[in-house]
Write a protein that holds these residues in place. Structure first.
Motif: not given
Lengths: 227, 260
Positions: A5-30
């Motif tokens: 339900r409503n799953l989200s994730k982003s990667f934060t690359l601390h050693n590459q300028g702290g860039v945050a990459i959102p990779v998933m938002a609002g995932a849901h399945l059963r």
């Protein structure tokens, strides 16, 4: 059995300028018991990311992943370890083993960890290896020197050794010939018949059509890609 | 499902809270806390000087921490008398040194090295001690006809396996390991890892293992703690910490490993 339900994730690359990459938002399945759900979407859309979050090796940012009674997102490491031992199986694309351990032991290990007596665990391992056409003369050898297809089959035998109530399959028929592909598809059908909930990635369309009851397109969960 | 219930209701075997060790103004380790459950393997990684060895030696009773608590099976280990502490180190706890020479008596035969620890916990029957020692040499894959040889005649890998036999013969519940595969050839390392994994599983050991080798912890440890400058910067499931590291230092550590 598996409910996201409503799953989200982003990667934060601390050693590459702290860039945050959102990779998933609002995932849901059963996925219900006895059902197989296939994840689809173009390469990079997040199929593997979602599978890894379900298995607990990627951390989720928000949302929930319930497998039976455990929420993987908030569970303690030892709860996830217990879940992986008894409830949630995973057939990855790569076999990762301690060098030198014989193939028969690699396949029997999930059962041994559950406390199954060694003769019983080895008998089950032997049955699966035979079904998957791994020649008996190889069982005493470490699979690290096997061909890609053989390693894949050892990995599948290991993943099916215990009757997990929930299973994650990452391209289980990749790099297999027609005969072995058929064995794997039957194993999946048998797991469904005994009530396992299966979530999988199948690039093999024929396999997907045969074992999947539904498909979920993860593109809808990918920030910036949603149609 | 019963296994899951057991895993979740069991009490921690080792519970560590706020452990701090200073060397003058310098920090050895600072505010370290964790719970270790029966049958669990905890890996501690970090570069040289990160405090992982200081932490291990405080945990294992080789150094006294300045602050913090160490509870073993609910008992406050730091409040133990010297006699109680020695009994613990000889019985329920074991310590595998990186250099087998630090954990073995080099002038005593292989059988004597294993038997000595049994005698330290009260075994007196020579035949029984020798039989147990032979059994343990077999379990660590040392041929029975080497029982009277001194460890100085053994290869590095054999010495390390002998040290493990010496440590496990008394049936400890908690084993501390300091870089147990360091200094060994890769092929010997693999054999030792395989052996350790089998022993941990079959004996239900709890282990705290310090290493700088991420491949070793991936294969051996259930959980991982990453240390930097004496502090724990990240902890979690081993594959989660290695596959999806959250802290800048862990990301650097993981991305610096050469791929083979």
């Amino acid at each position: 059995m598996i409910e996201i339900r409503n799953l989200s994730k982003s990667f934060t690359l601390h050693n590459q300028g702290g860039v945050a990459i959102p990779v998933m938002a609002g995932a849901h399945l059963r996925v219900a018991g006895g059902e197989c759900v296939g994840l689809v979407g173009r390469s990079g859309a997040g199929k593997s990311t979602l599978m890894r979050m379900v298995y607990g090796n990627y951390l989720a940012e928000a949302g929930s992943i319930r497998i039976g009674e455990v929420d993987v997102v908030t569970a303690e490491p030892r709860q996830i370890l217990a879940l992986r031992r008894a409830v949630l199986g995973h057939v990855s694309q790569f076999l990762r083993v301690v060098p030198r351990v014989p193939t028969l032991e690699v396949v029997a290990e999930p059962l041994l960890r559950l406390g199954t007596p060694a003769p019983e665990a080895r008998a089950r391992a032997a049955e699966l290896l035979a079904r998957l056409n791994i020649p008996e003369r190889l069982w005493r050898l470490s699979p690290t020197t096997f061909s890609g297809g053989e390693q894949q089959r050892v990995n599948i035998a290991r993943g099916f050794a215990h009757d997990y109530p929930a299973l994650l399959l990452d391209e289980p028929t990749a790099s297999l010939d027609a005969q072995n592909r058929e064995v794997v598809l039957r194993l999946i059908e048998e797991a469904k018949a005994r009530g396992a909930a299966i979530l999988g990635i199948f690039h093999d369309e024929g396999a997907r059509d045969r074992v999947c009851d539904r498909l979920v397109d993860v593109t809808g969960f990918t920030p910036g890609l949603a149609a | 499902m019963t296994l899951m219930q057991n895993a979740i209701t069991a009490a921690p075997l080792l519970s560590v809270q706020g452990l701090t060790k200073r060397y003058g103004a310098r920090i050895g380790c600072m505010g370290v806390g964790f719970d270790l459950y029966p049958g669990e393997v905890l890996g501690i990684v970090g570069e040289s000087g990160s405090g992982k060895s200081t932490l291990l030696s405080c945990l294992a009773g080789h150094q006294r921490p300045d602050e913090g608590r160490i509870l073993f099976d609910g008992a406050d280990v730091l409040a133990f008398s010297e006699a109680e502490r020695r009994r613990l180190l000889r019985g329920d706890w074991a310590y595998v040194h990186q250099n087998p020479r630090d954990g073995l008596r080099m002038g005593v035969s292989a059988g004597g090295n294993v038997g000595e620890r049994l005698m330290a916990v009260g075994a007196r029957n020579y035949a029984a001690i020798r039989e147990t020692a032979t059994d343990w040499l077999g379990r660590v894959e040392i041929a029975a006809d080497r029982i009277d040889d001194r460890p100085s005649a053994f290869s590095g890998g054999m010495q390390q396996r002998l040290q493990i036999a010496r440590n496990l013969v008394t049936g400890p519940r908690l084993v501390f390991m300091d870089e147990p595969t360091g200094g060994l050839d890769v092929s010997v390392q693999a054999r030792l890892l395989d052996l350790l994994r089998g022993l941990v599983r079959d004996l239900g050991l709890s282990v705290v293992i310090v290493t700088h080798d991420l491949a070793v912890v991936r294969l051996l440890a259930d959980r991982l703690m990453v240390m930097k400058s004496g502090r724990v910067v990240e902890c979690g499931l081993t594959d989660q910490v290695l596959d999806d590291p959250q802290h800048a230092y862990t990301q650097l550590l993981v991305s610096s490993v050469l791929q083979v």
